[in-house]
Design a protein around this motif. Structure first.
Motif, PDB file in Angstrom:
ATOM      1  N   LEU A   1       1.529   1.448  -7.457  1.00  0.00           N
ATOM      2  CA  LEU A   1       0.542   1.522  -6.374  1.00  0.00           C
ATOM      3  C   LEU A   1      -0.815   2.002  -6.900  1.00  0.00           C
ATOM      4  O   LEU A   1      -1.853   1.500  -6.459  1.00  0.00           O
TER       5      LEU A   1
ATOM      6  N   ARG B   1       4.912   4.875  -7.521  1.00  0.00           N
ATOM      7  CA  ARG B   1       3.639   5.606  -7.578  1.00  0.00           C
ATOM      8  C   ARG B   1       2.714   5.012  -8.646  1.00  0.00           C
ATOM      9  O   ARG B   1       1.515   4.826  -8.405  1.00  0.00           O
TER      10      ARG B   1
ATOM     11  N   LYS C   1       0.824  -1.219   0.000  1.00  0.00           N
ATOM     12  CA  LYS C   1       0.000   0.000   0.000  1.00  0.00           C
ATOM     13  C   LYS C   1       0.856   1.266   0.000  1.00  0.00           C
ATOM     14  O   LYS C   1       0.366   2.345  -0.290  1.00  0.00           O
ATOM     15  N   THR C   2       2.147   1.124   0.357  1.00  0.00           N
ATOM     16  CA  THR C   2       3.046   2.276   0.420  1.00  0.00           C
ATOM     17  C   THR C   2       4.333   1.960  -0.341  1.00  0.00           C
ATOM     18  O   THR C   2       4.627   0.798  -0.633  1.00  0.00           O
ATOM     19  N   LEU C   3       5.117   3.014  -0.602  1.00  0.00           N
ATOM     20  CA  LEU C   3       6.409   2.817  -1.265  1.00  0.00           C
ATOM     21  C   LEU C   3       7.342   1.965  -0.410  1.00  0.00           C
ATOM     22  O   LEU C   3       8.104   1.152  -0.930  1.00  0.00           O
ATOM     23  N   GLU C   4       7.254   2.140   0.905  1.00  0.00           N
ATOM     24  CA  GLU C   4       8.095   1.368   1.815  1.00  0.00           C
ATOM     25  C   GLU C   4       7.746  -0.126   1.735  1.00  0.00           C
ATOM     26  O   GLU C   4       8.632  -0.977   1.720  1.00  0.00           O
ATOM     27  N   GLU C   5       6.462  -0.424   1.700  1.00  0.00           N
ATOM     28  CA  GLU C   5       6.029  -1.818   1.580  1.00  0.00           C
ATOM     29  C   GLU C   5       6.437  -2.390   0.228  1.00  0.00           C
ATOM     30  O   GLU C   5       6.856  -3.547   0.135  1.00  0.00           O
TER      31      GLU C   5
END
Length: 134
Positions: free
Chosen positions: A130, A127, A106-110
């Motif tokens: 996602l 981006r 759900k995030t860039l980190e994930e």
């Protein structure tokens, strides 16, 4: 790190299909090629990769119908590769795309934590990926 050599005869499209199938199933580290001239010139391709070589049954599985989300990611990957002038596996391998679908980041980190997908790839493509997953 493993290494596999492929011979791509200029008059045999199946050689290229075999190479692409292999690349879609492993995590390539480096791919280098050289044209070998002679009576019947051919390309010699050397693939350095992580993990173990896929079994023949796995190679056949690449051609089975996929779910629409995977096909959407493959279409996105093909477009990006064409824009950047690189082979699709440089943008993301099939294994990375499948891992993204399994993890559902759900995030860039994930996304950066998905197996085979680096922080650099997450920063570059994150981006767009996602938004495709939403």
């Amino acid at each position: 790190m493993q290494c596999q050599t492929f011979t791509l005869r200029l008059d045999n499209a199946q050689d290229l299909e075999r190479l692409n199938s292999f690349l879609a199933q492993v995590m390539p580290i480096q791919v280098s090629s050289s044209l070998v001239s002679g009576n019947k010139p051919f390309w010699s391709v050397l693939v350095f990769y992580e993990g173990t070589a896929p079994q023949p049954k796995q190679a056949e599985a690449v051609h089975t119908p996929s779910d629409p989300r995977f096909e959407a990611l493959r279409t996105w990957r093909s477009r990006k590769a064409k824009e950047e002038g690189v082979p699709p596996y440089v943008v993301a391998t099939n294994a990375e795309l499948k891992a993204i679908l399994e993890e559902q980041p759900k995030t860039l980190e994930e996304l950066a934590q998905v197996k085979g997908f680096s922080k650099a790839k997450a920063a570059k493509y994150g981006r767009e990926l996602l938004s495709l997953l939403k």
